[in-house]
Design a protein around this motif. Sequence first.
Motif, short mmCIF file in Angstrom:
data_model
loop_
_atom_site.label_atom_id
_atom_site.label_comp_id
_atom_site.label_asym_id
_atom_site.label_seq_id
_atom_site.Cartn_x
_atom_site.Cartn_y
_atom_site.Cartn_z
N LYS A 153 24.37 86.16 16.68
CA LYS A 153 23.32 86.25 15.67
C LYS A 153 22.92 84.87 15.15
O LYS A 153 21.76 84.65 14.78
CB LYS A 153 23.79 87.14 14.52
CG LYS A 153 23.90 88.61 14.90
CD LYS A 153 22.56 89.17 15.35
CE LYS A 153 22.65 90.61 15.75
NZ LYS A 153 21.32 91.17 16.16
N ALA A 154 23.86 83.94 15.13
CA ALA A 154 23.52 82.57 14.73
C ALA A 154 22.51 81.98 15.70
O ALA A 154 21.55 81.30 15.29
CB ALA A 154 24.78 81.71 14.68
N GLU A 273 17.50 94.22 -3.99
CA GLU A 273 16.04 94.28 -4.08
C GLU A 273 15.49 93.01 -4.72
O GLU A 273 14.39 92.55 -4.37
CB GLU A 273 15.62 95.50 -4.89
CG GLU A 273 15.78 96.83 -4.16
CD GLU A 273 14.78 97.01 -3.04
OE1 GLU A 273 13.67 96.45 -3.14
OE2 GLU A 273 15.10 97.70 -2.06
N GLU A 274 16.22 92.44 -5.65
CA GLU A 274 15.75 91.26 -6.36
C GLU A 274 15.64 90.06 -5.41
O GLU A 274 14.72 89.25 -5.53
CB GLU A 274 16.67 90.94 -7.53
CG GLU A 274 16.45 91.80 -8.77
CD GLU A 274 16.84 93.26 -8.55
OE1 GLU A 274 17.66 93.53 -7.64
OE2 GLU A 274 16.31 94.12 -9.26
N PHE A 275 16.59 89.93 -4.51
CA PHE A 275 16.51 88.83 -3.53
C PHE A 275 15.69 89.26 -2.32
O PHE A 275 14.76 88.56 -1.93
CB PHE A 275 17.92 88.41 -3.08
CG PHE A 275 18.54 87.37 -3.96
CD1 PHE A 275 18.63 86.05 -3.54
CD2 PHE A 275 19.04 87.70 -5.21
CE1 PHE A 275 19.21 85.09 -4.35
CE2 PHE A 275 19.61 86.75 -6.02
CZ PHE A 275 19.70 85.43 -5.60
N GLY A 276 16.07 90.36 -1.72
CA GLY A 276 15.31 90.89 -0.59
C GLY A 276 15.26 89.98 0.62
O GLY A 276 14.28 89.98 1.36
N LEU A 277 16.31 89.21 0.85
CA LEU A 277 16.32 88.29 1.99
C LEU A 277 16.80 88.96 3.28
O LEU A 277 16.48 88.49 4.37
CB LEU A 277 17.23 87.09 1.68
CG LEU A 277 16.86 86.25 0.46
CD1 LEU A 277 17.80 85.06 0.34
CD2 LEU A 277 15.41 85.79 0.53
N LEU A 278 17.57 90.02 3.16
CA LEU A 278 18.13 90.70 4.31
C LEU A 278 17.91 92.19 4.19
O LEU A 278 17.86 92.74 3.09
CB LEU A 278 19.65 90.44 4.41
CG LEU A 278 20.12 89.00 4.59
CD1 LEU A 278 21.63 88.92 4.45
CD2 LEU A 278 19.70 88.46 5.95
N ARG A 279 17.80 92.85 5.33
CA ARG A 279 17.69 94.32 5.34
C ARG A 279 18.75 94.87 6.28
O ARG A 279 18.78 94.53 7.46
CB ARG A 279 16.31 94.77 5.79
CG ARG A 279 16.17 96.30 5.79
CD ARG A 279 14.78 96.74 6.19
NE ARG A 279 14.67 98.19 6.26
CZ ARG A 279 14.48 99.00 5.23
NH1 ARG A 279 14.35 98.49 4.02
NH2 ARG A 279 14.39 100.31 5.39
N VAL A 280 19.61 95.72 5.72
CA VAL A 280 20.67 96.36 6.50
C VAL A 280 20.12 97.63 7.11
O VAL A 280 19.38 98.39 6.46
CB VAL A 280 21.88 96.70 5.60
CG1 VAL A 280 23.01 97.30 6.42
CG2 VAL A 280 22.36 95.45 4.88
N SER A 355 31.60 92.89 11.08
CA SER A 355 30.96 92.81 12.40
C SER A 355 29.78 93.77 12.49
O SER A 355 28.69 93.41 12.96
CB SER A 355 31.96 93.15 13.51
OG SER A 355 32.98 92.21 13.61
N LEU A 356 30.00 95.00 12.03
CA LEU A 356 28.93 95.99 12.08
C LEU A 356 27.74 95.58 11.21
O LEU A 356 26.58 95.70 11.62
CB LEU A 356 29.47 97.34 11.61
CG LEU A 356 30.52 98.01 12.51
CD1 LEU A 356 31.10 99.24 11.82
CD2 LEU A 356 29.92 98.40 13.85
N VAL A 357 28.03 95.09 10.01
CA VAL A 357 26.95 94.72 9.09
C VAL A 357 26.16 93.53 9.62
O VAL A 357 24.92 93.53 9.59
CB VAL A 357 27.51 94.43 7.69
CG1 VAL A 357 26.43 93.84 6.79
CG2 VAL A 357 28.06 95.71 7.06
N VAL A 358 26.85 92.50 10.08
CA VAL A 358 26.14 91.33 10.61
C VAL A 358 25.28 91.71 11.81
O VAL A 358 24.13 91.28 11.93
CB VAL A 358 27.14 90.21 10.98
CG1 VAL A 358 26.43 89.08 11.73
CG2 VAL A 358 27.81 89.67 9.73
N ALA A 359 25.83 92.55 12.69
CA ALA A 359 25.08 92.96 13.88
C ALA A 359 23.87 93.82 13.51
O ALA A 359 22.85 93.77 14.19
CB ALA A 359 25.99 93.71 14.84
N GLY A 360 24.00 94.61 12.43
CA GLY A 360 22.94 95.55 12.08
C GLY A 360 22.05 95.13 10.95
O GLY A 360 21.36 95.98 10.36
#
Length: 492
Positions: A153-154, A273-280, A355-360
């Motif tokens: 992912k990097a 929601e306040e940052f909203g930089l990533l979506r899982v 691992s799951l969260v970073v991948a997804g």
Amino acid sequence: MTAATAQGVDTGRLKAALDAEAHRIVYDQYLPETTDGLGDELRCISEVDRAHLVMLTERGIVDADRSAALLRTIGELRDQDFAPVRALPMPRGVYLAYEGHLIAQLGDRIGGILHTGRSRNDLNATTTRLKTRAPYRALLDAVDRLAGVLLAKAEEYRDVVMPAYTHGQPAVPIGYGHYLAGIAAGVLRAYRSLLDAGRQLDVNPLGAGAIGGTSVPIDPRRTAELLGFDSAAPNSVDAVASRDFVLELLSASAVLGVVLARAGRDLSTWTSEEFGLLRVGDTLVGSSSMMPQKRNPFLLEHIQGRSSASLGAFVAAASAMTTGGYTNAIAVGTEAVRHLWPGLRGTTDAVTLLSLVVAGTEPERDRMERRAVDGFTSATYLAERLVLDGTPFRAAHHQVGETVLGALETGRSLEDAAAFDAVEDGALAPDRVMAACAHGGGPGSTAGGIHALTARLDALRAESAARSARWSDGAALLSQAVAEAVTSCRQK
């Protein structure tokens, strides 16, 4: 109401079920305990017995016929999953009930030879190491997977610009991939520490006896080979007194847990929601039983909670060990050791969930870049341009600070507010600043950094595989030696 809705798969907003692996980790804790502790103990004891009997026979200490009879009976017990032993009362512990069953079946002349040249003390020290292999292997595999996901992912998000944060405030522009590579560096250090901590797992304590060795001419190097160890303990006192590998494994896992918890905190903040930089992704979030609009990245909370499992286990194990003298001690061999496996399991769960969260999880690219611009993250680069143009740094720092203040007061960007000859048009765009910061391991060097980390992962992976292969080779060698011992006696 559809079947999917009834099962909680379709909540209205969320249309996918929770990832199966995440579900197992999070919700199986409510199911009855399924691990077979007694079976695990008996399997490890019987494995040590087989190696011990092969060695005793090869050394001429026990005759081949009696050894073969014992090996056959032990093999039958293993095939029956030790059902006859499980049914026995065990007032003096598992081993003596097991040995008593063998003596009852074969008589003292055969069954009574099993314990030649050894004690429960060195036996327990050996079986503890054998029982630790599977959870240790599971943790190493999970760490290996996490490192691979982070690096993949990097690379994928290497050019996605975001603000780095210090003290919760936008600092400088980096790539999301650069951040992930930073986490990967910490994970790889933990991988290295876990492999180092596991070296004591590869030392065979069998032969140390109760604490003073034995006068029987045994060969601990042979049992080490048959059990997949790489060496034999050189000192009988240390062999039965020490369980330092428990502390070392928990210590390395605890340090890894700190990395996991800190990453979990960042991701929890950035997915708000306040940052909203990533979506899982939908398969990694939960809903609310009451509030229909919710998308809760709750796995990150489990990561933060479970990442401290090894730390708690280390404190408990170390505290127990300090009460025992440097000899065989229940406080050390039993009370301290029992904290090892839950600690490793909790850390493994946290690693797997991350691992799951970073991948997804996907970055919200536009939002990230907008925050890098609005946060004036190019200000340091601007000051450095002035320095390279001859302005002392503190003066440049002051000038840029005033420029930022003016931009805030007039509602302009740093690019629009800056009027310095040292900076060409467009140079303050966060992506260009990020690329320019190639020194000191900055985001401009991310590609090379990922390459170096990948090479480190490959080396660690090879070392880990070699250890597993030695364990597998030992098991195969032992099975072959047992089969040959039993077969040769049948052919007489």
